[in-house]
Motif scaffolding. Structure first.
Motif, mmCIF file in Angstrom:
data_model
loop_
_atom_site.group_PDB
_atom_site.id
_atom_site.type_symbol
_atom_site.label_atom_id
_atom_site.label_comp_id
_atom_site.label_asym_id
_atom_site.label_seq_id
_atom_site.Cartn_x
_atom_site.Cartn_y
_atom_site.Cartn_z
ATOM 1 N N ARG A 259 0.703 -1.065 -0.162
ATOM 2 C CA ARG A 259 -0.056 -0.296 -0.242
ATOM 3 C C ARG A 259 1.018 0.847 -0.148
ATOM 4 O O ARG A 259 1.564 1.142 0.707
ATOM 5 C CB ARG A 259 -0.907 0.256 1.367
ATOM 6 N N PHE A 260 0.723 1.828 -0.938
ATOM 7 C CA PHE A 260 1.281 3.396 -1.123
ATOM 8 C C PHE A 260 0.255 4.239 -0.809
ATOM 9 O O PHE A 260 -0.493 5.109 -0.579
ATOM 10 C CB PHE A 260 1.869 3.519 -2.663
ATOM 11 N N PHE A 261 1.353 5.457 0.032
ATOM 12 C CA PHE A 261 0.605 6.433 0.840
ATOM 13 C C PHE A 261 1.575 7.766 0.504
ATOM 14 O O PHE A 261 2.682 7.791 -0.386
ATOM 15 C CB PHE A 261 0.999 6.825 2.557
ATOM 16 N N PRO A 262 0.817 9.306 0.463
ATOM 17 C CA PRO A 262 1.583 10.761 -0.508
ATOM 18 C C PRO A 262 2.894 10.257 0.686
ATOM 19 O O PRO A 262 3.152 9.785 2.066
ATOM 20 C CB PRO A 262 0.690 11.270 0.482
ATOM 21 N N ASP A 263 3.774 10.578 -0.747
ATOM 22 C CA ASP A 263 5.555 11.135 0.371
ATOM 23 C C ASP A 263 5.570 11.976 1.401
ATOM 24 O O ASP A 263 4.585 13.239 1.264
ATOM 25 C CB ASP A 263 6.036 12.433 -0.998
ATOM 26 N N HIS A 264 6.133 11.529 2.619
ATOM 27 C CA HIS A 264 6.044 12.286 3.151
ATOM 28 C C HIS A 264 4.891 12.116 4.462
ATOM 29 O O HIS A 264 4.677 12.700 5.238
ATOM 30 C CB HIS A 264 6.284 13.628 3.367
ATOM 31 N N HIS A 265 4.212 10.927 4.719
ATOM 32 C CA HIS A 265 3.579 10.746 5.184
ATOM 33 C C HIS A 265 3.624 10.226 6.206
ATOM 34 O O HIS A 265 4.642 9.892 6.914
ATOM 35 C CB HIS A 265 2.519 9.274 3.946
#
Length: 269
Positions: A259-265
């Motif tokens: 699962r990918f989260f936004p950059d710097h999440h």
């Protein structure tokens, strides 16, 4: 995919004013109409052409480790993207990671005004400065410009922001003193393409697995080899998450999902 193509078509007109501003800025500095501010220190910029992860922070960390080994007084200048204030000053996820790996051997200047931070470090006797994500920060003079190009997505779709991921046109590579193609050990076609814009020496770099740390109830319990792992669900909040999963699989980690989260999440408070 059709929606992404439609969105790029809608956003493309906005690249014209953005590109005009970027080119005007570069022209003013190139012609000496605007002047860079110099420091009494050796400044090395580590940057890129695209928005997103190309490996700038790991490169800055690797360079700082070399300077520490050579007993050079070293500092890292960074904007501290999505940072916050702490008892030790401004910080961010990247700064916390760098501090944990580099310890007290490196001084940090964390602010959007990197020149002001640099002056403070120079006043403390720092003579080697690494300008993290500095290629577009042209108001601060540098002695070496290192530009990283991600082999998995070198020019972000070929369009300037916001239709693509390019922060500057490819011709900006002419300012580079060194080009490093990351996530690759050999890329003849990309080398040839870069040669159209830059005569700088080209190097290749790949991410290497350092270790896999095991935690239990928030406590570090040791290291684990990839072949000792059960099935792994990977997640991250970085600029190029697909490359992260590809690296895990290349290292033999049994990834069964991600699962990918936004950059710097921010995962926790």
């Amino acid at each position: 995919m059709k929606f992404e193509a439609f969105l790029k078509w809608i956003l493309w007109p906005l690249t014209l004013p953005y590109g005009a501003v970027v080119r005007l800025k570069a022209f003013l500095y190139r012609k000496g109409i605007r002047h860079q501010r110099r420091l009494d220190a050796f400044v090395i910029s580590v940057g890129n052409l695209t928005a997103g992860g190309t490996g700038k922070t790991p490169m800055a960390m690797w360079m700082a480790q070399r300077f520490i080994a050579e007993e050079k007084s070293c500092g890292i200048l960074t904007r501290g993207y999505r940072g916050e204030e702490s008892s030790s000053g401004s910080t961010s996820d990247e700064v916390r990671m760098l501090r944990s790996r580099l310890g007290d051997g490196v001084a940090f200047g964390v602010s959007a005004d990197r020149y002001a931070q640099a002056c403070q470090l120079v006043a403390r006797g720092i003579r080697w400065l690494i300008l993290d994500d500095g290629f577009q920060h042209v108001n601060l003079a540098r002695d070496v410009d290192i530009v990283l190009v991600d082999a998995t997505n070198p020019f972000g779709g070929g369009h300037l922001l916001p239709a693509g991921r390019l922060r500057e046109p490819r011709s900006a590579l002419a300012r580079a003193d060194i080009v490093v193609i990351t996530r690759s050990d050999r890329s003849p076609a990309l080398d040839t393409m870069i040669r159209r814009y830059s005569a700088a020496p080209i190097f290749h770099a790949q991410t290497r697995l350092d270790s896999i740390q095991s935690f239990n109830d928030g406590q570090l319990t040791g290291t684990v080899a990839p072949d000792q792992l059960p099935s792994v669900f990977a997640f991250c909040g970085i600029g190029n998450p697909a490359a992260f999963v590809a690296d895990l699989r290349r290292w033999g980690v049994p990834v069964v999902g991600h699962r990918f989260f936004p950059d710097h999440h921010r995962f926790t408070d």
